[in-house]
Design a protein around this motif. Structure first.
Motif, short mmCIF file in Angstrom:
data_model
loop_
_atom_site.label_atom_id
_atom_site.label_comp_id
_atom_site.label_asym_id
_atom_site.label_seq_id
_atom_site.Cartn_x
_atom_site.Cartn_y
_atom_site.Cartn_z
N ILE A 56 6.59 -6.90 12.90
CA ILE A 56 5.21 -6.86 12.48
C ILE A 56 4.50 -5.96 13.46
N ARG A 57 4.12 -4.62 13.01
CA ARG A 57 3.27 -3.95 13.66
C ARG A 57 1.82 -3.55 13.08
N GLY A 58 1.09 -3.05 13.77
CA GLY A 58 -0.27 -2.77 13.19
C GLY A 58 -0.24 -1.28 12.28
N ILE A 59 -1.31 -1.02 11.92
CA ILE A 59 -1.62 -0.19 10.66
C ILE A 59 -1.36 1.37 11.45
N HIS A 60 -1.51 1.38 12.53
CA HIS A 60 -1.65 2.77 12.98
C HIS A 60 -0.12 3.00 14.02
N GLY A 61 0.71 2.41 13.57
CA GLY A 61 1.91 2.25 14.22
C GLY A 61 2.20 1.20 15.57
N GLU A 62 3.41 1.47 16.23
CA GLU A 62 3.65 0.60 17.37
C GLU A 62 2.33 0.55 18.15
N HIS A 63 2.16 -0.56 18.72
CA HIS A 63 1.12 -1.00 19.96
C HIS A 63 -0.41 -0.71 19.12
N PHE A 77 14.22 14.78 16.34
CA PHE A 77 13.78 14.77 14.87
C PHE A 77 13.56 13.40 14.38
N ARG A 78 12.48 13.20 13.61
CA ARG A 78 12.19 12.09 13.00
C ARG A 78 12.14 12.30 11.41
N VAL A 79 13.06 11.95 10.36
CA VAL A 79 13.12 12.62 9.18
C VAL A 79 12.42 11.31 8.52
N LEU A 114 17.26 4.19 11.89
CA LEU A 114 16.55 3.89 10.40
C LEU A 114 15.45 2.73 10.58
N ARG A 115 14.32 3.18 10.35
CA ARG A 115 13.13 2.03 10.37
C ARG A 115 12.62 2.51 8.79
N ALA A 116 12.58 1.22 8.16
CA ALA A 116 11.99 1.14 6.81
C ALA A 116 10.96 0.29 6.83
N SER A 117 9.78 0.75 6.52
CA SER A 117 8.62 -0.14 6.49
C SER A 117 7.54 -0.05 5.24
N ILE A 118 6.84 -1.14 5.02
CA ILE A 118 6.08 -1.21 3.90
C ILE A 118 4.63 -1.52 4.71
N GLU A 161 -3.95 9.95 8.20
CA GLU A 161 -3.48 9.41 7.05
C GLU A 161 -1.94 9.30 7.13
N HIS A 162 -1.59 8.85 8.29
CA HIS A 162 0.14 8.42 8.76
C HIS A 162 1.02 9.51 8.64
N TYR A 163 0.61 10.65 8.40
CA TYR A 163 1.61 11.77 8.30
C TYR A 163 2.36 12.02 9.77
N MET A 214 0.51 -1.14 -0.01
CA MET A 214 -0.08 0.09 0.02
C MET A 214 0.82 1.12 -0.13
N SER A 215 1.88 1.29 0.88
CA SER A 215 2.83 2.53 1.08
C SER A 215 4.06 2.00 1.68
N THR A 216 5.21 2.82 1.28
CA THR A 216 6.56 2.66 1.95
C THR A 216 6.79 4.06 2.48
N ARG A 217 7.50 3.75 3.58
CA ARG A 217 7.92 4.82 4.57
C ARG A 217 9.18 4.41 5.06
N ILE A 218 10.45 5.31 5.02
CA ILE A 218 11.45 5.27 5.70
C ILE A 218 11.73 6.35 6.47
N ARG A 219 12.12 6.07 7.69
CA ARG A 219 12.68 7.31 8.34
C ARG A 219 13.79 7.12 9.29
N PHE A 220 14.54 8.27 9.66
CA PHE A 220 15.56 8.03 10.75
C PHE A 220 15.54 9.06 11.62
#
Ligand code: ADP
Ligand code: CIR
Length: 354
Positions: free
Chosen positions: A305-312, A225-227, A276-280, A181-183, A118-124
């Motif tokens: 494995i996490r749920g769709i609205h983040g950890e927990h 910061f979470r970029v 870095l956490r790279a997720s799909i 919207e997961h932003y 559905m979507s890809t996100r990578i943060r550091f």
């Protein structure tokens, strides 16, 4: 309701806190009587105590980790506890040296299928050198961090150009929508609350969003910061490329807390190193019916494995957040490969079940 005083624990505890039967946190495992005796009453260079370090895991007995650092120095001062947590979570030893590699040309993979991805996100995650972490920061210092960030955001060019939105000035409806919207980060996380990370909320917090909503920076949440780079679909390389460019630019304007052993310093020991956490967000309605097999594939590939609205959070519609578990001991390129390998195998298994 945010308690303004959650991080002003007494510097010395009268006795070792109790952990309930069934408590599985790494804190409960490694805060042995010996370690407790050795560290109780000790404070790091920013005055952060053991009581503050462990409060989240004591209050929230279902924590998986249970500690949040107060400053870069927490990792050194409380090494007898922190090293063991880091060793178990990342497989990283006290003598190991941090690796970094952002060379996108080394990513030898093709985009994953949009049918499943559905979507890809990578943060550091990053924090400024010379400041305490969010657990111990003062209101004034937090505002300073935000000001420095806003100045830096003005200098972004091209694809990174956008606007900063302070949380204090944001209406509730916009906030809710950005979270859905997961932003944007959520409000009121109980783990962060008990670590003093929600003090003075929403003061000094905010989010930078570029014009195409593919590049974001969270300010003063769990880390200063979470970029983040994100977009719809499974084109990991495109997402990583954008983040790699941003990483180069940001490192020119900011001095982050960093050392050769720990890499980038983070508030939670799960985030040190690359941060870095790279997720799909992957659609796996059939595989996820068999949690055993699903978990086994995850473990084999070092993904979480996490749920769709983040950890927990829970899954919705068979969609899960699959991401690299480790953040240190491996370079950014290698960790993105962990995520890719895990997701690829999960999709293959899903297809077998169709
Ligand atoms: P982090 O550890 O990166 O801070 P969280 O688990 O707290 O992440 O999630 C933060 C937000 O990012 C949540 O809204 C989550 O749904 C969203 N998110 C994570 N991965 C993805 C993804 N691949 N696509 C879209 N949103 C995502
Ligand atoms: C826990 O121990 O479960 C929480 N403190 C979260 C730990 C890892 N996640 C994180 O840092 N985001």
């Amino acid at each position: 309701t945010h308690n303004p005083n959650t991080n002003t624990q007494k510097p010395k505890l009268q006795r070792k806190p109790e952990f309930q039967n069934g408590c599985k946190s790494l804190l409960s495992k490694y805060l042995t009587d010996d370690v407790f005796q050795q560290l109780n009453g000790v404070q790091d260079k920013f005055g952060y105590s053991l009581a503050e370090l462990i409060n989240s895991g004591v209050v929230n007995q279902n924590s998986s980790i249970g500690v949040y650092a107060g400053s870069p120095d927490t990792y050194t001062t409380f090494a007898p506890l922190m090293n063991q947590i880091i060793q178990e979570y990342h497989g990283y030893d006290p003598a190991d040296l941090h690796k970094s590699d952002w060379d996108v040309s080394k990513c030898n993979f093709q985009p994953l299928e949009d049918k499943y991805c559905m979507s890809t996100r990578i943060r550091f995650a990053r924090n400024l050198a010379d400041f305490p972490l969010g657990t111990k920061i003062t209101k004034e210092q937090r505002r300073q961090v935000e000001s420095l960030a806003k100045e830096a955001f003005q200098k972004f060019e091209g694809e990174l150009v956008g606007n900063y939105h302070s949380l204090a000035n944001m209406d509730k409806q916009t906030q809710k929508q950005l979270i859905e919207e997961h932003y944007l980060f959520k409000e009121g996380d109980k783990y962060l609350e008990a670590a003093g990370l929600n003090r003075d909320w929403p003061d000094g917090r905010g989010i930078f969003i570029n014009n195409s909503k593919t590049f974001l920076i969270w300010v003063n949440e769990e880390d200063q910061f979470r970029v983040i780079s994100m977009q719809k679909g499974g084109d990991i390389k495109a997402v990583f490329n954008r983040l790699s460019n941003a990483h180069t630019i940001i490192n020119k304007v900011a001095k982050f807390a960093y050392n050769d052993h720990l890499g980038a310093i983070a508030t939670c020991p799960t985030n040190i190193g690359t941060g870095l956490r790279a997720s799909i967000h992957v659609k796996l309605p059939l595989l996820s019916k068999d949690m055993d097999t699903f978990q086994k594939i995850a473990e084999k590939n070092h993904v979480q494995i996490r749920g769709i609205h983040g950890e927990h959070s829970e899954s919705e519609g068979g969609i899960f957040d699959i991401s690299n578990k480790r953040r240190i001991g491996f370079s950014e390129v290698e960790l993105v490969h962990d995520m890719y390998n895990g997701v690829k195998e999960m999709i293959e298994k899903e297809k077998e079940l169709e």
